[in-house]
Design an enzyme around this catalytic site. Structure first.
Site, PDB file in Angstrom:
ATOM      1  N   HIS B 216       0.806  -1.110   0.110  1.00  0.00           N
ATOM      2  CA  HIS B 216      -0.203   0.133  -0.184  1.00  0.00           C
ATOM      3  C   HIS B 216       1.031   1.110   0.101  1.00  0.00           C
ATOM      4  CE1 HIS B 216      -4.409  -1.403   0.622  1.00  0.00           C
ATOM      5  NE2 HIS B 216      -3.712  -2.452  -0.153  1.00  0.00           N
ATOM      6  N   SER B 220      -0.178  -1.223  -5.873  1.00  0.00           N
ATOM      7  CA  SER B 220       0.195  -1.812  -7.009  1.00  0.00           C
ATOM      8  C   SER B 220       1.017  -1.773  -8.481  1.00  0.00           C
ATOM      9  CB  SER B 220      -1.441  -2.895  -7.666  1.00  0.00           C
ATOM     10  OG  SER B 220      -2.166  -2.925  -6.395  1.00  0.00           O
ATOM     11  N   LYS B 244     -13.694  -7.479  -9.260  1.00  0.00           N
ATOM     12  CA  LYS B 244     -13.098  -8.166 -10.488  1.00  0.00           C
ATOM     13  C   LYS B 244     -12.770  -9.253  -8.932  1.00  0.00           C
ATOM     14  CE  LYS B 244     -10.411  -7.146 -14.269  1.00  0.00           C
ATOM     15  NZ  LYS B 244      -9.436  -6.901 -14.426  1.00  0.00           N
ATOM     16  N   ASP B 245     -12.264  -8.904  -7.712  1.00  0.00           N
ATOM     17  CA  ASP B 245     -11.450  -9.366  -7.344  1.00  0.00           C
ATOM     18  C   ASP B 245     -12.638 -10.937  -6.877  1.00  0.00           C
ATOM     19  OD1 ASP B 245      -9.419  -8.547  -7.534  1.00  0.00           O
ATOM     20  OD2 ASP B 245      -8.754  -7.984  -5.424  1.00  0.00           O
TER      21      ASP B 245
END
Lengths: 302, 422
Positions: B216, B220, B244-245
């Site tokens: 963090h 990413s 999405k995950d």
């Protein structure tokens, strides 16, 4: 002791692999079993006959100590039948109020009574060989990931441990009468391997070697090394089936393999039944999550 | 990464707590208004999957341990009791047993993602090293977990692997005695493995938290390997990335469920359904599949292996060389941020290294294949070639290609790749 363990481990690590590699292990033929595939269930009639064979033949030498008599209700027996079946066996219990151990009739909650008090007693009665407990034999003789190309398809169809049952069936029907027939069979395999180019250079140099069955052992096609301590346990009409099925050697082998497959994986039917429901639900859920994501991401510019 | 001002919480209780302990602000910043590059592909979902694996393993493991007995006389029986008599015990155990394999599948893909898109490069070096630490802890945990059922492979696997430490000079034998709690693999070994198998997942959990904190800080990485230039390049973690995950997680659970219900023993070894017998050695002692590449490296170091010759010259025996090679293979991965000399992160823009990267992956797969085969005949030669290539790739090719490769032009930003390409 320690030094030998160390040496052994080092040898294993560096790649000594024992006699197995010489091609002694023969892959048993695939059989049709009722419990394979995604919706498979055990053939209860066959398993019940298998129980009869276990009781009349196998149980003289082999235990089944992880299965309880009450589990037999899975095979379609009533509680009273199970009670009567268990009552034929005696288990040691105690100590009683006087501090003495005593024998009583088995109840459904007891595990199958093993034929011998311990492994040493079993060896002493069997010429030094230990008849393995059969509770997990089908799982323990299945072929695992060590042979991925061979068995991948089979495993993906939910037939994994069926290879263990194939082995049991093959073993029970794979005896040769004497060394003469045994060597005829071995020579035939050798010639076939030679023709198809499956012999190693080393094997070709050594040539075909006559197999001599060891003293007190029997020749079995499928047992690693071929020298098995168990005398041919079954033959045609060796048992008289209560349901009138003709007791050929093959039939007996099938029935006992079915029974032992159930003993190894009593959860199989419940597992497969739950499996397709879980998977169906997850497929539905996957559809929902894909739809939700698409709707959400519609406004995000690429 | 910027994540906007602290939110005004409507709920007075939440507000009261947040002033005193800002957990809600923290969650808002890190998991709600946290900006992530909008071009992430599904490879970026494997971290979340791995976290879920860890949680599932801990939860099922805690329940299993309520029924498990860590004693050589009862361990095997207690596992069979779980399989037969405990309500849904078979389900718990098969989830846990296959979960170990699933965890490694997911983590290996996660690592591949990092390798291919250069996620290990500045400023993410510590993030990367923490990842390698997690992998090492996972390997230790998985190994000790496999010993617990006390089957034949449990026992002999434990014997072979613990013996590796005896190759170390001076400290080797005391370490092995300490691991065993005696002079052979026996009850004390099982006891301490059980204790450590319960402990290590929580250590992993701690390192995972550090891994996520480090992630963090820089945010990413993304398939283009360039930093977001502003809000037009990012989306909020919630709900965009979580949506999405979630797809990836459900697909993964589906995959896992297939093995649990229809091939629960596919990735195990049949011999482990035979109770441990110290007097009977199995014909082939094979580690679990996720250890096979390292196992192949370990066995590749024989006196006729050229990589071993310089080590032999300074008096290292073949066994120690194998152990050093095995651990070295992982340490080099941790050092990758400094071995890779290229400034370009993503292999998308590295026309030469891209192919060597994929070749390296193929090489690891070849190593895994060799590790599962007996160390005889041409398998030995193959594993030696593959081992050589493994080290050659990391130590020579990676720095050299970084110096000489001409990368493709990088896009100006995540949103405007086409303009930059012209």
């Amino acid at each position: 002791m320690r030094k030998s363990v160390f040496a052994l481990a080092a040898a294993l690590m560096m790649g000594a692999t024992g006699a197995q590699a010489a091609g002694d292990k023969i892959v048993p033929a695939e059989q049709e079993w009722s419990w394979t595939g995604y919706f498979g269930k055990f053939d209860k009639a066959s398993a019940q006959r298998g129980l009869q064979v276990y009781q009349e033949v196998c149980s003289t030498c082999h235990g089944l100590k992880r299965v309880a008599y009450r589990n037999l209700m899975d095979l379609g027996y009533t509680e009273d039948q199970v009670k009567a079946f268990a009552a034929e066996y005696e288990v040691m219990d105690g100590p009683d109020d006087e501090g003495e151990m005593f024998f009583r009739a088995a109840i459904p909650a007891d595990k199958f009574v093993s034929p011998f008090a311990n492994d040493n007693a079993a060896r002493a009665s069997n010429g030094g060989a230990l008849p393995p407990d059969l509770s997990l034999i089908v799982k323990a003789r299945a072929t695992g990931y060590g042979s991925i190309p061979l068995n991948f398809a089979k495993w993906m169809q939910g037939n994994g441990t069926a290879s263990g049952a194939d082995y049991i069936y093959a073993l029970l029907t794979g005896y040769e009468e004497d060394d003469e027939t045994a060597n005829a069979w071995l020579k035939e395999r050798w010639d076939h391997a030679e023709e198809t180019g499956h012999l190693t250079k080393h094997q070709l140099e050594e040539g075909f070697k006559e197999h001599v069955t060891a003293e007190g052992k029997y020749f079995n096609r499928y047992f690693p090394g071929h020298n098995i301590g168990m005398a041919p346990p079954i033959d045609d009409d060796y048992v008289e089936y209560e349901d009138g099925t003709e007791a050929t050697k093959e039939q007996i082998a099938r029935d006992i393999a079915t029974f032992l497959a159930w003993a190894s994986e009593p959860e199989l039917e419940q597992r497969k039944e739950m499996g397709w429901k879980v998977i169906l639900f997850l497929v539905f859920l996957l559809g929902l999550t894909i739809a939700a994501k698409r709707r959400l991401w519609k406004n995000v510019k690429k | 990464m910027m994540s906007g001002p602290a939110p005004e919480f409507k709920n007075p209780v939440v507000r009261w707590i947040d002033v005193r302990l800002p957990v809600f602000s923290y969650l808002h910043h890190e998991y709600r208004a946290f900006p992530v590059p909008k071009n992430l592909n599904y490879f970026w979902s494997f971290g979340g999957m791995a976290t879920m694996c860890l949680i599932v393993m801990i939860v099922t493991g805690i329940v299993l341990s309520m029924q498990y007995t860590p004693h050589v006389d009862y361990a095997f029986d207690s596992v069979e009791r779980i399989m037969r008599d405990v309500n849904y015990g078979w389900l718990l155990r098969y989830i846990h047993m296959n979960g170990a394999s699933m965890f490694f599948i997911v983590v290996y893909i996660h690592i591949f993602r990092g390798l291919y898109y250069g996620s290990y490069k500045a400023p993410r070096e510590i993030l990367w090293i923490l990842g390698v630490v997690i992998l090492l802890l996972m390997m230790g945990t998985a190994f000790m977990g496999y010993v617990l059922p006390w089957g034949q492979m449990s026992f002999w696997g434990a014997t072979v692997i613990t013996n590796l430490f005896s190759a170390l000079p001076i400290v080797g034998d005391p370490i092995v005695t300490l691991l065993w709690g005696g002079f052979s693999v026996d009850n004390p070994t099982l006891n301490r493995f059980f204790s450590l198998h319960y402990l290590l997942p929580f250590v992993i959990f701690g390192v995972v938290i550090l891994h996520i904190i480090a992630m963090h800080i820089a945010g990413s990485n993304n398939p283009k390997g360039i930093d977001p230039k502003g809000p037009q390049d990012t989306v909020m973690f919630y709900p965009y990335m979580t949506a999405k995950d979630t797809i990836a997680l459900v697909a993964f659970i589906l995959f896992w469920a297939f093995f649990v219900f229809y091939a629960p023993n596919y990735m195990g070894h049949p011999d482990n359904y035979i109770p441990a017998e110290p007097l009977v050695t199995p014909a082939h002692i094979v580690p679990e599949w996720y250890f096979l590449p390292y196992y192949a490296i370990l066995r590749a170091f024989t006196p006729d292996f050229p990589l071993y010759w310089p080590m032999a010259w300074i008096g290292i025996d073949a066994k120690l060389a194998g152990v050093l090679g095995m651990f070295g293979s992982l340490i080099l991965v941790a050092l990758l941020p400094w071995l890779d000399t290229s400034k370009v992160k993503s292999c998308k823009y590295r026309p030469v290294y891209k192919w060597f990267m994929l070749l390296f992956v193929a090489d690891v797969i070849v190593l895994g294949y060799c590790g599962g085969k007996p160390a005889e005949g041409w398998y030995v030669a193959l594993s030696q070639v593959a081992t050589f290539w493994y080290f050659f790739h990391l130590l020579v090719l990676t720095p050299v290609i970084g110096w000489f490769e001409r990368p493709k032009p990088l896009p100006a930003s995540i949103s405007e790749p086409v303009m930059a390409a012209k």
